[in-house]
Design a protein around this motif. Structure first.
Motif, PDB file in Angstrom:
ATOM      1  N   PRO A   1       9.449   4.063   7.328  1.00  0.00           N
ATOM      2  CA  PRO A   1      10.624   4.418   6.517  1.00  0.00           C
ATOM      3  C   PRO A   1      11.163   5.843   6.696  1.00  0.00           C
ATOM      4  O   PRO A   1      12.005   6.255   5.908  1.00  0.00           O
ATOM      5  CB  PRO A   1      10.065   4.262   5.091  1.00  0.00           C
ATOM      6  CG  PRO A   1       8.637   4.708   5.212  1.00  0.00           C
ATOM      7  CD  PRO A   1       8.198   4.376   6.619  1.00  0.00           C
TER       8      PRO A   1
ATOM      9  N   THR B   1       0.825  -1.219   0.000  1.00  0.00           N
ATOM     10  CA  THR B   1       0.000   0.000   0.000  1.00  0.00           C
ATOM     11  C   THR B   1       0.858   1.267   0.000  1.00  0.00           C
ATOM     12  O   THR B   1       0.321   2.375  -0.059  1.00  0.00           O
ATOM     13  CB  THR B   1      -0.928   0.032   1.234  1.00  0.00           C
ATOM     14  OG1 THR B   1      -0.087  -0.020   2.416  1.00  0.00           O
ATOM     15  CG2 THR B   1      -1.891  -1.134   1.253  1.00  0.00           C
ATOM     16  N   GLY B   2       2.178   1.114   0.118  1.00  0.00           N
ATOM     17  CA  GLY B   2       3.074   2.274   0.180  1.00  0.00           C
ATOM     18  C   GLY B   2       3.497   2.738  -1.209  1.00  0.00           C
ATOM     19  O   GLY B   2       3.010   2.233  -2.238  1.00  0.00           O
TER      20      GLY B   2
ATOM     21  N   GLY C   1      19.160   3.887  -2.216  1.00  0.00           N
ATOM     22  CA  GLY C   1      19.110   5.221  -1.625  1.00  0.00           C
ATOM     23  C   GLY C   1      17.731   5.831  -1.716  1.00  0.00           C
ATOM     24  O   GLY C   1      16.745   5.138  -1.993  1.00  0.00           O
ATOM     25  N   ASN C   2      17.685   7.145  -1.499  1.00  0.00           N
ATOM     26  CA  ASN C   2      16.425   7.891  -1.602  1.00  0.00           C
ATOM     27  C   ASN C   2      15.815   7.650  -2.967  1.00  0.00           C
ATOM     28  O   ASN C   2      16.484   7.876  -3.966  1.00  0.00           O
ATOM     29  CB  ASN C   2      16.713   9.389  -1.527  1.00  0.00           C
ATOM     30  CG  ASN C   2      16.928   9.839  -0.130  1.00  0.00           C
ATOM     31  OD1 ASN C   2      17.435   9.086   0.693  1.00  0.00           O
ATOM     32  ND2 ASN C   2      16.544  11.063   0.151  1.00  0.00           N
ATOM     33  N   VAL C   3      14.575   7.220  -2.989  1.00  0.00           N
ATOM     34  CA  VAL C   3      13.948   7.063  -4.298  1.00  0.00           C
ATOM     35  C   VAL C   3      12.931   8.162  -4.527  1.00  0.00           C
ATOM     36  O   VAL C   3      12.324   8.675  -3.596  1.00  0.00           O
ATOM     37  CB  VAL C   3      13.285   5.687  -4.490  1.00  0.00           C
ATOM     38  CG1 VAL C   3      14.330   4.609  -4.518  1.00  0.00           C
ATOM     39  CG2 VAL C   3      12.220   5.421  -3.478  1.00  0.00           C
TER      40      VAL C   3
ATOM     41  N   MET D   1       8.760  -5.103   2.017  1.00  0.00           N
ATOM     42  CA  MET D   1       8.970  -3.653   2.007  1.00  0.00           C
ATOM     43  C   MET D   1       8.236  -2.936   3.138  1.00  0.00           C
ATOM     44  O   MET D   1       8.377  -1.715   3.261  1.00  0.00           O
ATOM     45  CB  MET D   1       8.513  -3.087   0.656  1.00  0.00           C
ATOM     46  CG  MET D   1       9.382  -3.578  -0.472  1.00  0.00           C
ATOM     47  SD  MET D   1       9.263  -2.554  -1.925  1.00  0.00           S
ATOM     48  CE  MET D   1       7.646  -2.988  -2.388  1.00  0.00           C
ATOM     49  N   ALA D   2       7.414  -3.663   3.902  1.00  0.00           N
ATOM     50  CA  ALA D   2       6.661  -2.994   4.978  1.00  0.00           C
ATOM     51  C   ALA D   2       7.647  -2.467   6.019  1.00  0.00           C
ATOM     52  O   ALA D   2       8.494  -3.208   6.518  1.00  0.00           O
ATOM     53  CB  ALA D   2       5.698  -3.986   5.636  1.00  0.00           C
ATOM     54  N   ALA D   3       7.549  -1.194   6.309  1.00  0.00           N
ATOM     55  CA  ALA D   3       8.466  -0.595   7.282  1.00  0.00           C
ATOM     56  C   ALA D   3       7.965   0.786   7.676  1.00  0.00           C
ATOM     57  O   ALA D   3       7.150   1.384   6.971  1.00  0.00           O
ATOM     58  CB  ALA D   3       9.862  -0.458   6.661  1.00  0.00           C
TER      59      ALA D   3
ATOM     60  N   ALA E   1      -3.259  -0.046   6.058  1.00  0.00           N
ATOM     61  CA  ALA E   1      -3.952   0.793   5.063  1.00  0.00           C
ATOM     62  C   ALA E   1      -3.079   2.020   4.767  1.00  0.00           C
ATOM     63  O   ALA E   1      -2.294   2.438   5.619  1.00  0.00           O
ATOM     64  CB  ALA E   1      -5.304   1.213   5.620  1.00  0.00           C
TER      65      ALA E   1
ATOM     66  N   ASP F   1      -0.994  -5.927  10.343  1.00  0.00           N
ATOM     67  CA  ASP F   1       0.235  -5.387  10.925  1.00  0.00           C
ATOM     68  C   ASP F   1       1.330  -6.447  10.810  1.00  0.00           C
ATOM     69  O   ASP F   1       1.091  -7.625  11.121  1.00  0.00           O
ATOM     70  CB  ASP F   1      -0.035  -5.015  12.401  1.00  0.00           C
ATOM     71  CG  ASP F   1       1.027  -4.082  12.937  1.00  0.00           C
ATOM     72  OD1 ASP F   1       2.233  -4.370  12.774  1.00  0.00           O
ATOM     73  OD2 ASP F   1       0.651  -3.047  13.524  1.00  0.00           O
ATOM     74  N   ILE F   2       2.506  -6.017  10.407  1.00  0.00           N
ATOM     75  CA  ILE F   2       3.636  -6.942  10.247  1.00  0.00           C
ATOM     76  C   ILE F   2       4.066  -7.502  11.619  1.00  0.00           C
ATOM     77  O   ILE F   2       4.734  -8.528  11.708  1.00  0.00           O
ATOM     78  CB  ILE F   2       4.813  -6.225   9.513  1.00  0.00           C
ATOM     79  CG1 ILE F   2       5.794  -7.210   8.895  1.00  0.00           C
ATOM     80  CG2 ILE F   2       5.552  -5.251  10.420  1.00  0.00           C
ATOM     81  CD1 ILE F   2       5.367  -7.780   7.607  1.00  0.00           C
ATOM     82  N   ARG F   3       3.644  -6.815  12.681  1.00  0.00           N
ATOM     83  CA  ARG F   3       4.000  -7.281  14.028  1.00  0.00           C
ATOM     84  C   ARG F   3       3.045  -8.363  14.526  1.00  0.00           C
ATOM     85  O   ARG F   3       3.243  -8.915  15.593  1.00  0.00           O
ATOM     86  CB  ARG F   3       4.018  -6.084  14.993  1.00  0.00           C
ATOM     87  CG  ARG F   3       5.163  -5.137  14.662  1.00  0.00           C
ATOM     88  CD  ARG F   3       5.039  -3.813  15.345  1.00  0.00           C
ATOM     89  NE  ARG F   3       3.945  -3.030  14.801  1.00  0.00           N
ATOM     90  CZ  ARG F   3       3.715  -1.758  15.075  1.00  0.00           C
ATOM     91  NH1 ARG F   3       4.514  -1.113  15.891  1.00  0.00           N
ATOM     92  NH2 ARG F   3       2.699  -1.120  14.541  1.00  0.00           N
TER      93      ARG F   3
ATOM     94  N   VAL G   1      13.944  -5.576   1.705  1.00  0.00           N
ATOM     95  CA  VAL G   1      14.311  -4.229   1.251  1.00  0.00           C
ATOM     96  C   VAL G   1      14.761  -3.404   2.456  1.00  0.00           C
ATOM     97  O   VAL G   1      13.959  -3.123   3.355  1.00  0.00           O
ATOM     98  CB  VAL G   1      13.102  -3.571   0.559  1.00  0.00           C
ATOM     99  CG1 VAL G   1      13.370  -2.094   0.272  1.00  0.00           C
ATOM    100  CG2 VAL G   1      12.791  -4.325  -0.731  1.00  0.00           C
ATOM    101  N   THR G   2      16.044  -3.044   2.479  1.00  0.00           N
ATOM    102  CA  THR G   2      16.496  -2.172   3.578  1.00  0.00           C
ATOM    103  C   THR G   2      16.846  -0.811   2.974  1.00  0.00           C
ATOM    104  O   THR G   2      16.004  -0.217   2.318  1.00  0.00           O
ATOM    105  CB  THR G   2      17.638  -2.815   4.398  1.00  0.00           C
ATOM    106  OG1 THR G   2      18.783  -2.983   3.582  1.00  0.00           O
ATOM    107  CG2 THR G   2      17.193  -4.145   4.988  1.00  0.00           C
TER     108      THR G   2
END
Ligand SMILES: NC(=O)c1ccc[n+]([C@@H]2O[C@H](COP(=O)([O-])OP(=O)(O)OC[C@H]3O[C@@H](n4cnc5c(N)ncnc54)[C@H](O)[C@@H]3O)[C@@H](O)[C@H]2O)c1
Length: 351
Positions: free
Chosen positions: A90, A17-18, A189-191, A86-88, A41, A64-66, A129-130
């Motif tokens: 950020p 969703t990001g 890096g920054n995208v 990719m959930a984070a 969401a 929730d990833i947690r 993805v870090t």
């Protein structure tokens, strides 16, 4: 990336969703992949996920990833071939305000993801993805190589360094056996790209100000950033996942996906270019008040991805900026956002 590989592949994407997740989901939908996404969401209005109707082409689980139980069930029910995590949380500045949430999402989120993978026998390839900020930043002029120490001054950067360490520990403890999933991480890096409305990020802040006809307030005009269009690292994650899936252990490690050397530029160069391209009286000012610490000099060495994955950045910074201006203008006039996103994906593939 190889479109044929992705056709009919089952891909589980966290963070769909990001901003990056929405671009990746549309790209994979267009390749004919079968997708399930798992994320909270969208938390901005507007957001790319809703405006580009991303959910129409995939199964979207809001969770929730947690929540290890829910995550494991969603992954198990789907039985994916490939997982892209990719959930984070950020954002660096938000991580100063909410360090506990940042660590729990970014570190325990990674632990939960890898636990869910352990219980899902179908998974053959995982890309975590870090970020380039995962390295211990020495503020030096050279690019960081994949085997340099993890670090991170602020909670966000540090939580991503931790996520890398978790990935390495799980790989050597649980995923080194014949037939087990192969796990790698991607550091970019920054995208930048059309459709990013995150709080406290330079490009979204610039376009919000342009659209409101206000001067853009810039915190660190002299900071150097490794700019790249969002499709650059996404193509890296896809090529990496293909390698993991087809050739396993050879690719199960960390990979840098940074821009060309010439595109490591100060914030000032970007803002001046955008002001000129946007026209319509756009302007910017320097906010000289004290700011929380952010790394000023950060560069990735991408020799490994170039040589071993045959991946390389495609678009120059200015091509990327032109594409964002085109995207945001289309959105402002109420155009078809999904169509412009797919058009840019096709242009990127052909370039
Ligand atoms: N945007 C960048 O410049 C950049 C640079 C380097 C790395 N990254 C990394 O790329 C990934 C995606 O970033 P983005 O820019 O798309 O960010 P974003 O904020 O647009 O998206 C983050 C995604 O994670 C999900 N998420 C957040 N907390 C969650 C939780 N507790 N449980 C489940 N889902 C949760 C959100 O719902 C959303 O789908 C992140 O891992 C980020 O660290 C981003």
């Amino acid at each position: 990336m190889n479109r044929v590989f992705w056709k009919d592949k089952k891909v589980f994407i966290t963070g769909h969703t990001g901003f990056k997740g929405s671009w990746l989901s549309l790209w994979l939908q267009d390749c004919g992949a079968i997708l399930t996404g798992y994320a909270l969401a969208p938390n901005t209005k507007p957001n790319l996920f809703d405006t580009a109707l991303v959910a129409d082409g995939m199964e979207s689980v809001i969770g929730d990833i947690r929540d290890l139980g829910k995550l494991t069930k969603a992954m198990g029910d789907f039985s994916p071939d490939v997982v892209i995590h990719m959930a984070a949380q950020p954002l660096v500045r938000l991580s100063y305000k909410n360090p506990v949430d940042t660590y729990s999402t970014n570190v325990m989120g990674t632990v939960n993801l890898l636990e869910a993978v352990r219980k899902t026998a179908s998974v053959k390839a995982v890309v975590n993805v870090t970020t380039d900020k995962c390295y211990e930043n020495k503020e030096w002029i050279w690019g960081y190589r994949e085997d340099e120490p993890m670090g991170g001054h602020d909670p966000y950067s540090n939580s991503k360094g931790c996520s890398e360490l978790v990935t390495a520990a799980y790989r050597s403890s649980f995923f080194k056996y014949l037939g087990s999933a192969k796990i790698a991480s991607g550091r970019a890096g920054n995208v930048i790209g059309g459709g990013d409305w995150a709080e406290d990020r330079l490009i979204p802040d610039i376009f919000k100000s342009f659209e409101n006809k206000e001067s853009v307030v810039v915190r660190n005009p002299f900071a150097t950033r490794p700019w790249q269009h969002v499709l650059e690292p996404l193509s890296g994650y896809l090529v990496l996942a293909e390698g993991l899936y087809l050739d396993g252990d050879k690719y199960a490690e960390g990979w840098n996906f940074g821009p060309k050397d010439d595109d490591v530029m100060p914030v000032r160069a970007v803002i001046e270019y955008l002001v000129e391209q946007w026209g319509d009286g756009a302007s910017w000012i320097h906010d000289e008040s004290d700011q929380p610490h952010e790394a000023k000099l950060l560069k990735l060495d991408i020799s490994k991805a170039k040589k071993l994955l045959e991946w390389a950045p495609k678009w120059s910074l200015f091509t990327a900026l032109d594409s964002i201006v085109e995207w945001q203008k289309e959105w402002l006039k109420g155009g078809d956002v999904k169509a412009i996103t797919l058009k840019q994906i096709h242009e990127f593939e052909k370039s």
